[in-house]
Design a protein around this motif. Sequence first.
Motif, PDB file in Angstrom:
ATOM      1  N   LYS A  67      31.938  51.287  35.768  1.00 48.65           N
ATOM      2  CA  LYS A  67      30.486  51.196  36.033  1.00 48.65           C
ATOM      3  C   LYS A  67      30.214  51.304  37.529  1.00 48.65           C
ATOM      4  O   LYS A  67      29.282  51.977  37.954  1.00 48.65           O
ATOM      5  N   GLU A  68      31.045  50.623  38.327  1.00 48.31           N
ATOM      6  CA  GLU A  68      30.814  50.683  39.774  1.00 48.31           C
ATOM      7  C   GLU A  68      31.062  52.094  40.297  1.00 48.31           C
ATOM      8  O   GLU A  68      30.288  52.617  41.092  1.00 48.31           O
ATOM      9  N   GLU A  69      32.152  52.701  39.838  1.00 49.78           N
ATOM     10  CA  GLU A  69      32.523  54.016  40.390  1.00 49.78           C
ATOM     11  C   GLU A  69      31.616  55.139  39.898  1.00 49.78           C
ATOM     12  O   GLU A  69      31.360  56.093  40.621  1.00 49.78           O
ATOM     13  N   ARG A 111      39.027  38.679  47.286  1.00 44.18           N
ATOM     14  CA  ARG A 111      38.681  39.479  48.463  1.00 44.18           C
ATOM     15  C   ARG A 111      37.749  40.638  48.057  1.00 44.18           C
ATOM     16  O   ARG A 111      36.764  40.930  48.722  1.00 44.18           O
ATOM     17  N   HIS A 112      38.083  41.267  46.952  1.00 48.03           N
ATOM     18  CA  HIS A 112      37.338  42.411  46.406  1.00 48.03           C
ATOM     19  C   HIS A 112      35.892  42.003  46.066  1.00 48.03           C
ATOM     20  O   HIS A 112      34.930  42.642  46.497  1.00 48.03           O
ATOM     21  N   ILE A 113      35.758  40.898  45.353  1.00 50.99           N
ATOM     22  CA  ILE A 113      34.421  40.449  44.954  1.00 50.99           C
ATOM     23  C   ILE A 113      33.624  39.988  46.183  1.00 50.99           C
ATOM     24  O   ILE A 113      32.425  40.212  46.279  1.00 50.99           O
ATOM     25  N   GLU A 123      29.049  40.014  36.050  1.00 48.14           N
ATOM     26  CA  GLU A 123      30.417  40.317  35.616  1.00 48.14           C
ATOM     27  C   GLU A 123      31.444  39.702  36.570  1.00 48.14           C
ATOM     28  O   GLU A 123      32.520  39.293  36.158  1.00 48.14           O
ATOM     29  N   HIS A 124      31.096  39.627  37.855  1.00 50.23           N
ATOM     30  CA  HIS A 124      32.003  38.971  38.805  1.00 50.23           C
ATOM     31  C   HIS A 124      32.144  37.485  38.470  1.00 50.23           C
ATOM     32  O   HIS A 124      33.231  36.917  38.574  1.00 50.23           O
ATOM     33  N   ARG A 125      31.027  36.870  38.080  1.00 47.21           N
ATOM     34  CA  ARG A 125      31.098  35.438  37.714  1.00 47.21           C
ATOM     35  C   ARG A 125      32.017  35.250  36.517  1.00 47.21           C
ATOM     36  O   ARG A 125      32.819  34.325  36.458  1.00 47.21           O
ATOM     37  N   LEU A 168      33.814  41.311  49.174  1.00 43.54           N
ATOM     38  CA  LEU A 168      33.305  42.516  49.846  1.00 43.54           C
ATOM     39  C   LEU A 168      32.082  43.072  49.123  1.00 43.54           C
ATOM     40  O   LEU A 168      31.154  43.581  49.759  1.00 43.54           O
ATOM     41  N   GLU A 169      32.069  42.969  47.803  1.00 45.61           N
ATOM     42  CA  GLU A 169      30.924  43.494  47.052  1.00 45.61           C
ATOM     43  C   GLU A 169      29.736  42.525  47.117  1.00 45.61           C
ATOM     44  O   GLU A 169      28.642  42.896  47.545  1.00 45.61           O
ATOM     45  N   ASN A 170      29.961  41.279  46.696  1.00 46.28           N
ATOM     46  CA  ASN A 170      28.849  40.322  46.617  1.00 46.28           C
ATOM     47  C   ASN A 170      28.236  39.985  47.973  1.00 46.28           C
ATOM     48  O   ASN A 170      27.036  39.808  48.087  1.00 46.28           O
ATOM     49  N   ILE A 173      36.234  48.133  32.387  1.00 45.42           N
ATOM     50  CA  ILE A 173      34.888  48.705  32.195  1.00 45.42           C
ATOM     51  C   ILE A 173      34.058  48.517  33.472  1.00 45.42           C
ATOM     52  O   ILE A 173      33.314  49.397  33.893  1.00 45.42           O
ATOM     53  N   HIS A 174      34.242  47.359  34.079  1.00 50.29           N
ATOM     54  CA  HIS A 174      33.490  47.033  35.296  1.00 50.29           C
ATOM     55  C   HIS A 174      33.751  48.067  36.411  1.00 50.29           C
ATOM     56  O   HIS A 174      32.833  48.552  37.069  1.00 50.29           O
ATOM     57  N   LEU A 175      35.030  48.421  36.596  1.00 47.47           N
ATOM     58  CA  LEU A 175      35.385  49.380  37.658  1.00 47.47           C
ATOM     59  C   LEU A 175      34.716  50.725  37.394  1.00 47.47           C
ATOM     60  O   LEU A 175      34.217  51.376  38.306  1.00 47.47           O
TER      61      LEU A 175
HETATM   62 FE   LIG Z   1      32.824  44.496  41.202  1.00 47.40          FE
END
Ligand SMILES: [Fe+2]
Length: 240
Positions: A135-137, A219-221, A175-177, A223-225, A131-133
């Motif tokens: 929302k971001e996209e 690594r993904h989080i 959501e990342h946390r 780049l975002e955070n 679901i998170h992906l």
């Molecule tokens: Fe994310």
Amino acid sequence: MMVTERTPVGDVVAKHPRAAGVFEKYHIDYCCRGKQPLGHACHAAGLAPSQVIEEILRTTLESSEDRDWTTATLSELAVHIVWVHHAFLRNELPALEARLRKVIDAHGERHGKALEALSRAFLGLKQELEIHLEKEELVLFPVIERLERAHVASEKRPTAPFGSVRNPIGMMEQEHRSAGDLLSRMRRATLDYTVPPDGCATYRALFEGLVRLEADLHRHIHLENNILFPRAVGLEAAFG
Ligand SMILES: [Fe+2]
Ligand SMILES: [Fe+2]
């Protein structure tokens, strides 16, 4: 856009130049026969599409790892995140779930408690991330790209239904946390991914896959955070 079995091989290389090396290795023609879907090309070469996709993503990830994302455009960074990290998750999460079910079938009797704790955390993570992906996209990244386009064109700040970009960013950070907590729980349940002495090759492959999942997600989080989100907030503030 992500790499699937239906993606034409020419498009894959257009977006992921490093995929050319993978296709060459397997004698897949991505120039003259660039329109053939990846799945077809793999089957014709006697290869499993999921493995080729994983190899392409891994190669791309390695090649873009050392890029300085603090100076790239936000749109470039968002595309990188979707193509590399979101695509990685969409490939890996179902494959890991299937592997986990196999391990539970074979070893559930002797290692039931640990596997159950792992499974609960993993399935929770998988569900939350899917679901998170989206929302971001569908929501956040397009807003960031619009902000950047308006800024470059010296236009007015574009409006969004949720007001400031800080609002969806706050939700994504939360959501990342939660994803980080679930990863820690998975690590604890498996004693830092220690394969038991009676664990089979699938058990080992599952843990190796989960370790790769954790590393990629970190690594993904990051780049975002630490890069995309603060830069988007700064960009919004620059409109005054
Ligand atoms: Fe994310
Ligand atoms: Fe993401």
